[in-house]
Write an enzyme that holds these catalytic residues in place. Sequence first.
Site, PDB file in Angstrom:
ATOM      1  CE  LYS A 114      -9.965  -3.673  -5.542  1.00 43.74           C
ATOM      2  NZ  LYS A 114     -10.683  -3.697  -4.306  1.00 43.74           N
ATOM      3  CE  LYS A 198      -4.203  -4.259  -2.417  1.00 45.20           C
ATOM      4  NZ  LYS A 198      -5.338  -3.468  -1.935  1.00 45.20           N
ATOM      5  CE  LYS A 201     -10.353  -7.748   2.588  1.00 45.27           C
ATOM      6  NZ  LYS A 201     -11.229  -6.582   2.424  1.00 45.27           N
TER       7      LYS A 201
HETATM    8  N1  AQP Z   1      -1.530  -5.522   1.099  1.00 47.16           N
HETATM    9  C1  AQP Z   1      -1.863  -4.553   1.922  1.00 47.16           C
HETATM   10  N2  AQP Z   1      -0.891  -3.905   2.624  1.00 47.16           N
HETATM   11  C2  AQP Z   1      -1.216  -2.913   3.480  1.00 47.16           C
HETATM   12  N3  AQP Z   1      -2.485  -2.514   3.726  1.00 47.16           N
HETATM   13  C3  AQP Z   1      -3.465  -3.136   3.063  1.00 47.16           C
HETATM   14  N4  AQP Z   1      -4.800  -2.985   3.064  1.00 47.16           N
HETATM   15  C4  AQP Z   1      -5.358  -3.860   2.190  1.00 47.16           C
HETATM   16  N5  AQP Z   1      -4.408  -4.604   1.615  1.00 47.16           N
HETATM   17  C5  AQP Z   1      -3.219  -4.173   2.121  1.00 47.16           C
HETATM   18  C6  AQP Z   1      -5.512  -2.015   3.886  1.00 47.16           C
HETATM   19  O1  AQP Z   1      -6.492  -2.714   4.647  1.00 47.16           O
HETATM   20  C7  AQP Z   1      -7.599  -1.851   4.855  1.00 47.16           C
HETATM   21  C8  AQP Z   1      -8.867  -2.573   4.540  1.00 47.16           C
HETATM   22  O2  AQP Z   1      -8.859  -2.944   3.181  1.00 47.16           O
HETATM   23  P1  AQP Z   1     -10.217  -3.252   2.468  1.00 47.16           P
HETATM   24  O3  AQP Z   1     -10.936  -4.281   3.233  1.00 47.16           O
HETATM   25  O4  AQP Z   1     -10.948  -2.010   2.248  1.00 47.16           O
HETATM   26  O5  AQP Z   1      -9.908  -3.885   1.120  1.00 47.16           O
HETATM   27  P2  AQP Z   1      -8.853  -3.785   0.033  1.00 47.16           P
HETATM   28  O6  AQP Z   1      -7.897  -2.692   0.162  1.00 47.16           O
HETATM   29  O7  AQP Z   1      -9.597  -3.798  -1.236  1.00 47.16           O
HETATM   30  O8  AQP Z   1      -8.196  -5.173   0.342  1.00 47.16           O
HETATM   31  P3  AQP Z   1      -7.686  -6.191  -0.677  1.00 47.16           P
HETATM   32  O9  AQP Z   1      -7.189  -7.341   0.092  1.00 47.16           O
HETATM   33  O10 AQP Z   1      -6.705  -5.546  -1.578  1.00 47.16           O
HETATM   34  O11 AQP Z   1      -8.978  -6.627  -1.478  1.00 47.16           O
HETATM   35  P4  AQP Z   1      -9.081  -6.879  -3.022  1.00 47.16           P
HETATM   36  O12 AQP Z   1      -8.509  -8.195  -3.249  1.00 47.16           O
HETATM   37  O13 AQP Z   1     -10.555  -6.826  -3.280  1.00 47.16           O
HETATM   38  O14 AQP Z   1      -8.325  -5.780  -3.712  1.00 47.16           O
HETATM   39  C9  AQP Z   1      -7.398  -0.610   4.007  1.00 47.16           C
HETATM   40  O15 AQP Z   1      -6.977   0.454   4.833  1.00 47.16           O
HETATM   41  C10 AQP Z   1      -6.302  -1.006   3.058  1.00 47.16           C
HETATM   42  O16 AQP Z   1      -5.488   0.089   2.714  1.00 47.16           O
END
Ligand code: AQP
Length: 333
Positions: A114, A198, A201
């Site tokens: 990140k 992955k 968001k």
């Molecule tokens: N692609 C994914 N596959 C499986 N699990 C996922 N999670 C996130 N993306 C995937 C799981 O969702 C839960 C909540 O995630 P979060 O809101 O804490 O945010 P994150 O992991 O940072 O989600 P993003 O979409 O990946 O955000 P950005 O774009 O900011 O990096 C967690 O349990 C996570 O494992």
Amino acid sequence: MSKKIFSGVQPTGNLHLGNYLGAIKNFVELNNDLENDCIFCVVDLHAITVKQDPKELKNNIRETVATFVACGINPKKSIIFSQSSVPAHSEGAWLLSCVARMGWLNRMTQFKEKAGKDKEKASIGLFSYPVLMAADILLYDSTHVPVGEDQKQHLELCRDIAQRFNNEYKVDNFFKTPEPLIQKEFSRIMSLKDGTKKMSKSELSDLSRINLTDDKDLIVNKIKKAKTDPLPLPSSLDELRERPEAKNLLGIYSSLLNSTMSKSISEFEGKNFSEFKEKLSEVLAEKMDPISKEIKKLMNEKRFLDEILLDGYKKAYEISFLKIKKMHEIIGF
Ligand code: AQP
């Protein structure tokens, strides 16, 4: 055996199919088991480790609660609250940051991904994110933490922090070491545009993910445009090794149906992607469209959502306050 479940989702908008299949679907199953005590946190303190628009953040907090409920979490049977409303999380993070080691945090791959090339410009919050996450979990004596595969390393760090606190202050078992609950298969849903990345968001292209608020037409369109390869669908798991997009789409299909990869492979072996995509869109729309409709309906019921958060805050406050009080005694305040 009854479990104490804790997990969080960041209110950063665009909650997607990866969040659902990797985490929230599991929350619902755990919540349905009468023996479990579940706490689901809207982790808004985590969200501000990268810049957020204040108005959007407020809306996204409610949307995350709406998503929990729309996906099937019963707010009467679990505690749903926002992290920023309970001060013990920030305080716990500070107390634990004096136990955690720089070397441990330096190894965290999520920070490296990140922060990108310019680490110097990343916020300190982004670096110490996993310590706050450890506080979230440990304050409630959580025994199990359902997360996607990407959070596994943070969970291991949380266990290290718990053990170090217990050892340093000679308080055997004061913090329980929680177990991650990661789906055996399909724990990492990948981008529809690149099967090696992955689903996320923050990815600029909306075509890379199925948002939980997407309607049927949008879902069908995104699947139509999803990246594939020129070969027909495979006849064995082995063939998927070099075919990340096919693996991801078959994984999504299997996970939605609570089926296995092998079954999906035998259903579609030798067929072309257009036929498979039609079936996948059908299944996706059938499962996700009702959730999308319910989220939109609930977003018009702001009072209902705020009451869930208020009720959750009261319960979470009470539990975490006692744990912080004990930490103070142990530390010598
Ligand atoms: N692609 C994914 N596959 C499986 N699990 C996922 N999670 C996130 N993306 C995937 C799981 O969702 C839960 C909540 O995630 P979060 O809101 O804490 O945010 P994150 O992991 O940072 O989600 P993003 O979409 O990946 O955000 P950005 O774009 O900011 O990096 C967690 O349990 C996570 O494992």
